[in-house]
Design a protein around this motif. Structure first.
Motif, mmCIF file in Angstrom:
data_model
loop_
_atom_site.group_PDB
_atom_site.id
_atom_site.type_symbol
_atom_site.label_atom_id
_atom_site.label_comp_id
_atom_site.label_asym_id
_atom_site.label_seq_id
_atom_site.Cartn_x
_atom_site.Cartn_y
_atom_site.Cartn_z
ATOM 1 N N SER A 16 24.046 28.559 4.845
ATOM 2 C CA SER A 16 23.836 28.838 3.516
ATOM 3 C C SER A 16 24.240 28.170 2.600
ATOM 4 O O SER A 16 23.440 28.285 1.528
ATOM 5 C CB SER A 16 25.134 30.056 3.477
ATOM 6 N N THR A 17 24.614 26.732 2.639
ATOM 7 C CA THR A 17 24.320 25.638 1.673
ATOM 8 C C THR A 17 23.978 24.506 2.494
ATOM 9 O O THR A 17 24.147 24.435 3.847
ATOM 10 C CB THR A 17 25.761 25.225 0.946
ATOM 11 N N VAL A 18 23.084 23.820 1.346
ATOM 12 C CA VAL A 18 22.914 22.339 1.969
ATOM 13 C C VAL A 18 23.106 21.277 0.944
ATOM 14 O O VAL A 18 23.211 21.569 -0.130
ATOM 15 C CB VAL A 18 21.338 22.135 2.597
ATOM 16 N N SER A 19 23.528 19.993 1.190
ATOM 17 C CA SER A 19 23.619 19.096 0.215
ATOM 18 C C SER A 19 22.378 18.186 0.150
ATOM 19 O O SER A 19 21.394 18.366 0.959
ATOM 20 C CB SER A 19 24.737 18.192 0.784
ATOM 21 N N SER A 20 22.348 17.234 -0.890
ATOM 22 C CA SER A 20 21.268 16.445 -0.947
ATOM 23 C C SER A 20 21.096 15.447 0.027
ATOM 24 O O SER A 20 20.089 14.927 0.318
ATOM 25 C CB SER A 20 21.365 15.679 -2.581
ATOM 26 N N VAL A 21 22.146 15.279 0.723
ATOM 27 C CA VAL A 21 22.223 14.316 1.859
ATOM 28 C C VAL A 21 21.550 14.925 2.857
ATOM 29 O O VAL A 21 20.665 14.171 3.408
ATOM 30 C CB VAL A 21 23.781 13.929 2.394
ATOM 31 N N ASP A 22 21.684 16.217 3.087
ATOM 32 C CA ASP A 22 21.287 16.746 4.162
ATOM 33 C C ASP A 22 19.488 16.676 3.940
ATOM 34 O O ASP A 22 18.570 16.371 4.909
ATOM 35 C CB ASP A 22 21.387 18.321 4.192
ATOM 36 N N LEU A 23 19.242 17.171 2.800
ATOM 37 C CA LEU A 23 17.437 17.191 2.357
ATOM 38 C C LEU A 23 17.104 15.702 2.589
ATOM 39 O O LEU A 23 16.041 15.584 3.013
ATOM 40 C CB LEU A 23 17.470 17.616 1.179
ATOM 41 N N ALA A 24 18.038 14.585 2.104
ATOM 42 C CA ALA A 24 17.341 13.346 2.216
ATOM 43 C C ALA A 24 17.271 13.083 3.498
ATOM 44 O O ALA A 24 16.269 12.427 3.876
ATOM 45 C CB ALA A 24 18.309 12.334 1.441
ATOM 46 N N GLU A 25 18.124 13.223 4.489
ATOM 47 C CA GLU A 25 18.018 12.997 5.829
ATOM 48 C C GLU A 25 16.782 13.687 6.316
ATOM 49 O O GLU A 25 16.140 12.740 7.287
ATOM 50 C CB GLU A 25 19.281 13.462 6.595
ATOM 51 N N ARG A 26 16.531 14.910 6.173
ATOM 52 C CA ARG A 26 15.423 15.456 6.825
ATOM 53 C C ARG A 26 13.930 15.045 6.321
ATOM 54 O O ARG A 26 13.143 14.522 7.063
ATOM 55 C CB ARG A 26 15.392 16.945 6.488
ATOM 56 N N GLY A 27 14.108 14.273 4.898
ATOM 57 C CA GLY A 27 12.619 13.938 4.450
ATOM 58 C C GLY A 27 12.662 12.509 4.220
ATOM 59 O O GLY A 27 11.681 11.860 3.987
ATOM 60 N N GLY A 28 13.617 11.630 4.599
ATOM 61 C CA GLY A 28 13.657 10.451 4.630
ATOM 62 C C GLY A 28 13.769 9.447 3.360
ATOM 63 O O GLY A 28 12.972 8.518 3.097
ATOM 64 N N MET A 29 14.248 10.328 2.474
ATOM 65 C CA MET A 29 14.205 9.717 1.233
ATOM 66 C C MET A 29 15.738 9.473 0.896
ATOM 67 O O MET A 29 16.734 9.946 1.620
ATOM 68 C CB MET A 29 13.899 10.498 0.044
#
Ligand code: NAD
Length: 213
Positions: A30-43
């Protein structure tokens, strides 16, 4: 007021975030962090926060982003909260592959008209679409209210195809033909070149000591 400037790479990263959020949502997060999104996108997480801050303030400090809300916001920003009617010019191997790819339809891209010059192909039925003579393109595109065109003709016919699409009223063209196209300023043109992608891969495989940013 002059238009706001946003880099093409930031827009491409938004697409990556939207895809990552869809996966997180499917996984029941239900929630995600900028760290999660960064890990997925390689930024970096800072890059994620910077990109998202361009379009408003999302998420709460320490709590992260509500997955569904952020996904909806990004889809709105990318114009994916509506469906897009697309005309395809060139019903060859690549055109057929793009037409058959179900993922486009799921993302809201609907190919509503297909054109070719080959009398053998004109009149064939693909799904719910009949391949039409490219001579009819302008009129059919107008009737079908297609906003985008995809060019998968041989290079020599690509400019002509683009011009007919523009006359028919499309506002954006995705060109696969290896030819530099010229379109009026009001029309957005994107070129896809898989050879360039492959060359970027061969560069990476040739220079293991270089970090490509
Ligand atoms: P293809 O020969 O299988 O298909 C081309 C189709 O365009 C044929 O059906 C032909 O009858 C039709 N056509 C020819 N002139 C036309 C015109 N004036 N109007 C409408 N239709 C017309 O070729 P393909 O393998 O599908 O490749 C299509 C294009 O995509 C080529 O330009 C190719 O170089 C390019 N391509 C690009 C990439 C990339 O990475 N961007 C990858 C593969 C192919």
């Amino acid at each position: 007021m002059p238009p706001r400037k946003i880099s093409d790479s930031a827009v491409r990263r938004l697409s990556l975030y939207a895809r990552a959020l869809a996966d997180y949502q499917d996984a029941g997060r239900s929630t995600v962090s900028s760290v999660d999104l960064a890990e997925r996108g390689g930024m970096t997480p800072a890059q994620v926060r910077k990109d998202l801050s361009l379009f408003g303030s999302f998420g709460k400090r320490g709590l992260g982003y509500a997955t569904g809300d952020l996904k909806r916001h990004i889809e709105e920003i990318l114009g994916l909260d509506r469906s897009w009617r697309v005309a395809l010019v060139g019903a060859g191997r690549l055109g057929a592959a793009l037409f058959q790819y179900d993922g486009f339809r799921r993302q809201g891209f609907e190919i509503v008209a297909v054109f070719d010059v080959d009398p053998e192909k004109i009149g064939r039925v693909w799904g719910e679409v009949t391949i039409e003579d490219v001579d009819e393109l302008e009129q059919v595109v107008r009737r079908e209210k297609a906003m985008m065109g995809i060019v998968t003709t041989p290079a020599a016919s690509a400019q002509e195809a683009a011009e007919a699409l523009v006359e028919g009223g499309v506002e954006g063209i995705l060109n696969f033909a290896p030819r530099k196209l010229s379109v009026p300023e009001r029309v957005t043109l994107r070129n896809v070149n898989l050879t360039i992608e492959l060359e970027s891969l061969t560069f990476a495989l040739t220079h293991h000591d270089v970090e490509i940013t």
